[in-house]
Scaffold this motif. Structure first.
Motif, short mmCIF file in Angstrom:
data_model
loop_
_atom_site.label_atom_id
_atom_site.label_comp_id
_atom_site.label_asym_id
_atom_site.label_seq_id
_atom_site.Cartn_x
_atom_site.Cartn_y
_atom_site.Cartn_z
N ARG A 56 0.68 -1.40 -0.02
CA ARG A 56 -0.07 0.00 -0.05
C ARG A 56 0.90 1.29 0.02
NH1 ARG A 56 -5.25 -1.63 1.96
NH2 ARG A 56 -5.80 0.21 2.69
N PHE A 57 2.16 1.10 0.68
CA PHE A 57 3.05 2.52 0.74
C PHE A 57 3.40 2.69 -0.59
CE2 PHE A 57 5.50 4.65 3.99
CZ PHE A 57 4.60 4.77 4.85
N GLU A 58 3.66 1.67 -1.37
CA GLU A 58 4.37 1.82 -2.85
C GLU A 58 3.30 2.41 -3.74
OE1 GLU A 58 7.29 1.37 -3.32
OE2 GLU A 58 8.20 -0.28 -2.50
N LYS A 59 2.10 2.56 -3.35
CA LYS A 59 0.80 3.21 -4.02
C LYS A 59 0.62 4.58 -3.59
CE LYS A 59 -1.02 -1.31 -5.36
NZ LYS A 59 -2.18 -2.34 -5.09
N GLY A 60 1.26 4.90 -2.67
CA GLY A 60 1.10 6.30 -1.84
C GLY A 60 0.26 6.21 -0.44
N TYR A 86 14.76 7.56 8.39
CA TYR A 86 14.85 7.05 6.99
C TYR A 86 14.39 7.98 6.07
CZ TYR A 86 14.79 2.78 9.64
OH TYR A 86 15.14 1.64 10.29
N GLY A 87 14.36 9.40 6.20
CA GLY A 87 14.36 10.41 5.35
C GLY A 87 12.92 10.66 4.88
N MET A 88 11.96 9.98 5.39
CA MET A 88 10.49 10.02 4.93
C MET A 88 9.87 11.12 5.21
SD MET A 88 9.94 7.12 2.98
CE MET A 88 8.07 7.08 3.06
N PRO A 89 9.11 11.91 4.54
CA PRO A 89 8.06 12.74 4.99
C PRO A 89 7.27 12.60 5.99
CG PRO A 89 7.90 12.43 2.53
CD PRO A 89 8.46 11.31 3.17
N HIS A 90 7.24 13.43 6.92
CA HIS A 90 6.45 13.25 8.17
C HIS A 90 4.82 13.03 7.91
CE1 HIS A 90 5.43 17.59 7.60
NE2 HIS A 90 4.59 17.46 8.26
N THR A 91 4.45 13.14 6.67
CA THR A 91 3.05 13.00 6.46
C THR A 91 2.84 11.49 5.85
OG1 THR A 91 3.65 13.56 3.90
CG2 THR A 91 2.72 15.40 5.40
N ARG A 92 4.02 10.52 6.16
CA ARG A 92 3.67 9.22 5.59
C ARG A 92 3.29 8.44 6.80
NH1 ARG A 92 5.21 7.71 0.64
NH2 ARG A 92 3.78 6.18 1.08
N ASP A 131 -4.80 3.82 2.98
CA ASP A 131 -4.12 4.22 4.19
C ASP A 131 -4.30 2.93 5.27
OD1 ASP A 131 -3.27 6.76 3.70
OD2 ASP A 131 -5.21 7.61 3.96
N THR A 132 -3.51 2.56 5.91
CA THR A 132 -3.68 1.71 7.07
C THR A 132 -3.73 2.26 8.63
OG1 THR A 132 -2.34 0.43 5.67
CG2 THR A 132 -2.48 -0.44 7.92
N VAL A 133 -4.55 1.95 9.15
CA VAL A 133 -4.76 2.36 10.61
C VAL A 133 -4.48 1.19 11.72
CG1 VAL A 133 -6.34 3.40 12.58
CG2 VAL A 133 -6.58 3.89 9.95
N VAL A 134 -3.52 1.35 12.50
CA VAL A 134 -2.86 0.56 13.50
C VAL A 134 -3.61 0.98 15.05
CG1 VAL A 134 -1.16 -0.64 14.69
CG2 VAL A 134 -0.88 -0.35 12.07
N GLY A 135 -4.35 0.33 15.37
CA GLY A 135 -5.08 0.73 16.91
C GLY A 135 -3.94 0.13 18.00
N ILE A 136 -3.44 0.93 18.92
CA ILE A 136 -2.82 0.19 19.88
C ILE A 136 -3.34 0.50 21.43
CG2 ILE A 136 -0.22 0.53 20.96
CD1 ILE A 136 0.45 2.40 18.54
N ALA A 137 -3.68 -0.65 22.30
CA ALA A 137 -4.20 -0.70 23.14
C ALA A 137 -4.01 -1.77 24.10
CB ALA A 137 -5.68 -0.46 23.13
N ALA A 138 -3.35 -1.58 25.16
CA ALA A 138 -2.85 -2.85 25.92
C ALA A 138 -4.31 -3.78 26.30
CB ALA A 138 -2.11 -2.39 27.19
N SER A 139 -5.29 -2.92 26.84
CA SER A 139 -6.34 -3.53 27.48
C SER A 139 -7.18 -4.26 26.02
CB SER A 139 -7.31 -2.45 28.16
OG SER A 139 -7.79 -1.39 27.14
#
Length: 269
Positions: A56-60, A86-92, A131-139
């Protein structure tokens, strides 16, 4: 609930206030040694996420982390380190925390209890199906995270959930559940400890493997790092000198002229 909330189960240790300092530290370390094992068991799911992300990253497409408290701060931390490393834009790669940026330093009361806010926060970035969304929650039960994951799925985004409670709502509602059972915390319920450590390890694995897959690493070197201070310029010059077999001074000159290790090596080859 049809699962055991392991993050809230009693510590394996008691009477902590009666222990000598050395004993406290040794027992904490004993617990910490369980973390890497728990993370290793989640590698198949982390692999699945990284491969999907790279495509998905390769496609923007972009990577979004959403979380509250410690989990949110860890997501923001990982995202903030991608541009200089890694020199990536902060928008990625973008980290969002319940309560906004002020919550990085100070607790924002009840911010994590809003099921609608995460998607509102993401909408400011004009989300797309790449886009990909990763949710982080211990509980695995944080409303801010669960609401964001739910809306992301409804809108066709890929979702993943990093949690320390196997079988939790976050795991069940994510396309790719990453479940790391680190056991009870040393201080009962203090998920900034083993749970937080496991999350940091998983995030390191996700973002680093992603950057390698999309070509931001050459050999084992950070060839696209930002040259934002003298230490990084020196490191980059040494990489160029090693890569081209040339003196340090010439390598440093090439690096400063072309702006990155990768570009300098390509120009000098």
């Amino acid at each position: 609930m049809d699962y055991t909330k392991i993050t809230e189960t009693p510590s394996n240790h008691d009477d902590l206030e009666l222990l000598e300092t050395n004993s406290i530290l040794k027992k904490m370390n004993e617990e910490d040694q369980k973390v890497a094992v728990a993370v290793s068991e989640a590698i198949p799911q982390i692999t699945k996420l990284v491969d999907a992300l790279a495509e998905r990253f390769e496609k923007g497409g972009r990577l979004f982390y959403i979380g509250a408290g410690t989990s949110g701060r860890l997501g923001v931390l990982d995202a903030s380190e991608i541009p200089p490393t890694y020199g990536m834009p902060h928008t990625r790669v973008i980290g969002l925390i319940a309560g906004g940026d002020i919550a990085i330093r100070k607790s924002v009361e009840h911010a994590e209890d809003d099921t609608e806010q995460a998607w509102k926060d993401m909408m400011a970035y004009e989300m797309t199906e790449l886009d990909t969304v990763v949710g982080i929650a211990a509980s695995g039960t944080t409303p801010y995270v669960l609401g964001g994951i739910e809306q992301a799925k409804k809108n066709g985004l890929l979702t993943a959930g990093i949690t320390n409670n196997p079988g939790s709502p976050l795991a069940k509602n994510s396309d790719i559940p990453i479940e790391m059972n680190v056991g009870p915390e040393f201080v009962t319920g203090s998920t900034r400890m083993k749970s937080g450590t496991s999350q940091k390890l998983a995030l390191n694995m996700i973002s680093t493997a992603l950057m390698i897959k999309i070509g931001r690493v050459k050999g084992n070197k950070m060839v696209n790092m930002q040259l934002s201070n003298n230490k990084l310029v020196d490191r980059g010059a040494r990489y160029v000198a090693e890569g081209l077999g040339i003196p340090y001074e010439k390598a440093e000159s090439l690096l400063k002229k072309h702006g990155s290790v990768k570009a300098a090596i390509e120009a000098g080859s």
